[in-house]
Design an enzyme around this catalytic site. Structure first.
Site, mmCIF file in Angstrom:
data_model
loop_
_atom_site.group_PDB
_atom_site.id
_atom_site.type_symbol
_atom_site.label_atom_id
_atom_site.label_comp_id
_atom_site.label_asym_id
_atom_site.label_seq_id
_atom_site.Cartn_x
_atom_site.Cartn_y
_atom_site.Cartn_z
ATOM 1 C CD GLN A 46 -2.718 1.073 2.625
ATOM 2 O OE1 GLN A 46 -3.303 0.001 2.887
ATOM 3 N NE2 GLN A 46 -2.845 2.154 3.377
ATOM 4 C CG ASP A 47 2.675 3.260 -2.869
ATOM 5 O OD1 ASP A 47 2.895 3.393 -4.085
ATOM 6 O OD2 ASP A 47 3.383 2.555 -2.121
ATOM 7 C CG HIS A 62 -0.113 7.019 14.430
ATOM 8 N ND1 HIS A 62 -0.540 7.796 13.384
ATOM 9 C CD2 HIS A 62 -0.478 7.717 15.549
ATOM 10 C CE1 HIS A 62 -1.133 8.889 13.824
ATOM 11 N NE2 HIS A 62 -1.108 8.863 15.145
ATOM 12 C CE LYS A 72 3.434 2.681 9.899
ATOM 13 N NZ LYS A 72 3.088 3.397 11.145
ATOM 14 C CE1 TYR A 132 2.401 8.228 5.313
ATOM 15 C CE2 TYR A 132 2.250 6.003 6.132
ATOM 16 C CZ TYR A 132 1.763 7.287 6.071
ATOM 17 O OH TYR A 132 0.636 7.622 6.760
ATOM 18 C CE LYS A 169 -4.812 8.238 14.816
ATOM 19 N NZ LYS A 169 -4.529 7.394 13.630
ATOM 20 C CG ASP A 170 -2.110 11.482 16.678
ATOM 21 O OD1 ASP A 170 -1.550 11.944 15.676
ATOM 22 O OD2 ASP A 170 -2.458 10.288 16.786
HETATM 23 C C1 LIG Z 1 -3.250 5.538 7.970
HETATM 24 C C2 LIG Z 1 -4.495 5.492 7.134
HETATM 25 C C3 LIG Z 1 -5.560 6.361 7.371
HETATM 26 N N1 LIG Z 1 -6.675 6.282 6.589
HETATM 27 C C4 LIG Z 1 -7.756 7.237 6.850
HETATM 28 C C5 LIG Z 1 -8.289 7.184 8.281
HETATM 29 C C6 LIG Z 1 -8.654 8.605 8.577
HETATM 30 O O1 LIG Z 1 -10.004 8.854 8.221
HETATM 31 C C7 LIG Z 1 -7.749 9.439 7.676
HETATM 32 C C8 LIG Z 1 -6.604 10.086 8.427
HETATM 33 O O2 LIG Z 1 -5.942 9.051 9.140
HETATM 34 P P1 LIG Z 1 -4.940 9.412 10.306
HETATM 35 O O3 LIG Z 1 -5.438 10.612 11.045
HETATM 36 O O4 LIG Z 1 -4.654 8.151 11.075
HETATM 37 O O5 LIG Z 1 -3.637 9.824 9.465
HETATM 38 P P2 LIG Z 1 -2.197 10.130 10.127
HETATM 39 O O6 LIG Z 1 -2.344 10.816 11.438
HETATM 40 O O7 LIG Z 1 -1.406 10.776 9.049
HETATM 41 O O8 LIG Z 1 -1.605 8.687 10.453
HETATM 42 C C9 LIG Z 1 -0.475 8.154 9.782
HETATM 43 O O9 LIG Z 1 0.644 8.837 10.248
HETATM 44 C C10 LIG Z 1 1.610 8.144 11.002
HETATM 45 C C11 LIG Z 1 2.885 8.949 11.017
HETATM 46 C C12 LIG Z 1 1.860 6.763 10.551
HETATM 47 O O10 LIG Z 1 2.965 6.220 10.639
HETATM 48 C C13 LIG Z 1 0.730 5.984 10.070
HETATM 49 O O11 LIG Z 1 1.034 5.438 8.798
HETATM 50 C C14 LIG Z 1 -0.545 6.670 10.003
HETATM 51 O O12 LIG Z 1 -1.142 6.383 11.246
HETATM 52 O O13 LIG Z 1 -7.233 8.539 6.682
HETATM 53 C C15 LIG Z 1 -6.807 5.365 5.565
HETATM 54 O O14 LIG Z 1 -7.852 5.315 4.882
HETATM 55 N N2 LIG Z 1 -5.769 4.492 5.331
HETATM 56 C C16 LIG Z 1 -4.616 4.527 6.075
HETATM 57 O O15 LIG Z 1 -3.696 3.714 5.800
#
Ligand SMILES: Cc1cn([C@H]2C[C@H](O)[C@@H](COP(=O)(O)OP(=O)(O)O[C@H]3O[C@H](C)C(=O)[C@H](O)[C@H]3O)O2)c(=O)[nH]c1=O
Length: 185
Positions: A46-47, A62, A72, A132, A169-170
Site C-alpha cells: 500500500q502507498d 502510531h 514503513k 510512504y 486521535k493523537d
Molecule cells: C493511515 C491510514 C488512514 N486512513 C484514513 C483514516 C482517517 O479517516 C484518515 C486520516 O488518518 P490518520 O489521522 O490516522 O492519518 P495520520 O495521522 O497521518 O496517520 C499516519 O501517520 C503516522 C505517522 C503513521 O505512521 C501511520 O502510517 C498513520 O497512522 O485517513 C486510511 O484510509 N488508510 C490509512 O492507511
C-alpha cells in the site's frame, strides 16, 4: 543503494539516486532489487501520502498491533520532517528507546521503520508532502497511538505543546506506561 543504520540498527536511512538535468530530475524512489541490496526485503502492499499545510503538524506515535503490523518506507516529496521511531518490541534491548532523523525533499533521503516500532513525525516546513509504502494493509481496528510527548519516552521534539497541531486521535493517545502494561508486540 547507499544506506546507513541508525543507533537502533533495524531503522535504516536510505539515499536513492537522483538524476538531475536541465529538465529537472528523475529518481527511482523504490526498487525491490536495489532495496534488497540494502537489506530491505519487505514487500509493500500500500502507498500512502499525507500533506500537512503548516509546520508543526505532528502525526504519531502510531503503529498497527500484531498480526497487522506494518513496515514503513517513508520519504518526503516536498518540505521537511523530523521523523521518529520508538522501539516497542517487548524484550528488545532497546525497548522504549527512539531514533530520529530529518527526512526532506532537499536531502532526498528515506527512512525504513520496521514492524515493532511506533512511528511519528512533525513537519518542519509548510506544505510538507510525505509519501510512504507499507507492508501490510490499513486495519483500523488494529491502529494504536502512543502519546507523542510521553515523559517516559522523552523525545526532544522541536516544538512546544502549544505549537503543534494534532488530530483528535493523537490528543487522546495512550501513555507509554499504558502500552507497557499490555504490549502488543
Ligand atoms: C493511515 C491510514 C488512514 N486512513 C484514513 C483514516 C482517517 O479517516 C484518515 C486520516 O488518518 P490518520 O489521522 O490516522 O492519518 P495520520 O495521522 O497521518 O496517520 C499516519 O501517520 C503516522 C505517522 C503513521 O505512521 C501511520 O502510517 C498513520 O497512522 O485517513 C486510511 O484510509 N488508510 C490509512 O492507511
Amino acid at each position: 543503494m547507499k544506506f546507513e543504520a541508525l543507533a537502533i540498527p533495524d531503522v535504516k536511512l536510505l539515499f536513492p539516486k537522483k538524476f538531475s538535468d536541465e529538465r529537472g530530475f528523475f529518481s527511482e524512489t523504490y526498487n525491490q532489487t536495489t532495496y534488497a541490496d540494502a537489506g530491505i526485503f519487505q514487500s509493500f502492499v500500500q502507498d500512502n501520502q499525507s500533506v500537512s499545510c503548516n509546520a508543526g503538524v505532528l502525526r504519531g506515535l502510531h503503529y498497527q498491533c500484531t498480526p497487522y503490523a506494518q513496515d514503513k518506507l517513508v520519504r518526503v516529496a516536498h518540505g521537511r520532517i523530523l521523523d521518529v521511531a520508538v522501539d516497542i518490541r517487548a524484550g528488545s534491548k532497546t525497548f522504549g528507546k527512539w531514533v530520529s532523523a530529518e527526512i526532506s525533499a532537499t536531502e532526498w533521503n528515506q527512512i525504513l521503520i520496521p514492524c515493532g516500532f511506533a512511528h511519528g513525525f512533525v513537519t518542519l516546513e509548510p506544505d510538507t508532502e510525505v509519501h510512504y509504502k507499507v507492508s501490510a494493509p490499513y486495519t483500523p481496528e488494529a491502529e494504536r497511538s502512543i502519546m507523542w510527548n510521553d515523559p517516559d519516552l522523552g523525545i526532544p521534539w522541536p516544538h512546544e505543546e502549544s505549537d503543534v497541531t494534532l488530530s483528535q486521535k493523537d490528543m487522546q493517545a495512550m501513555s507509554f506506561a499504558d502500552y507497557c502494561r499490555n504490549p502488543d508486540f
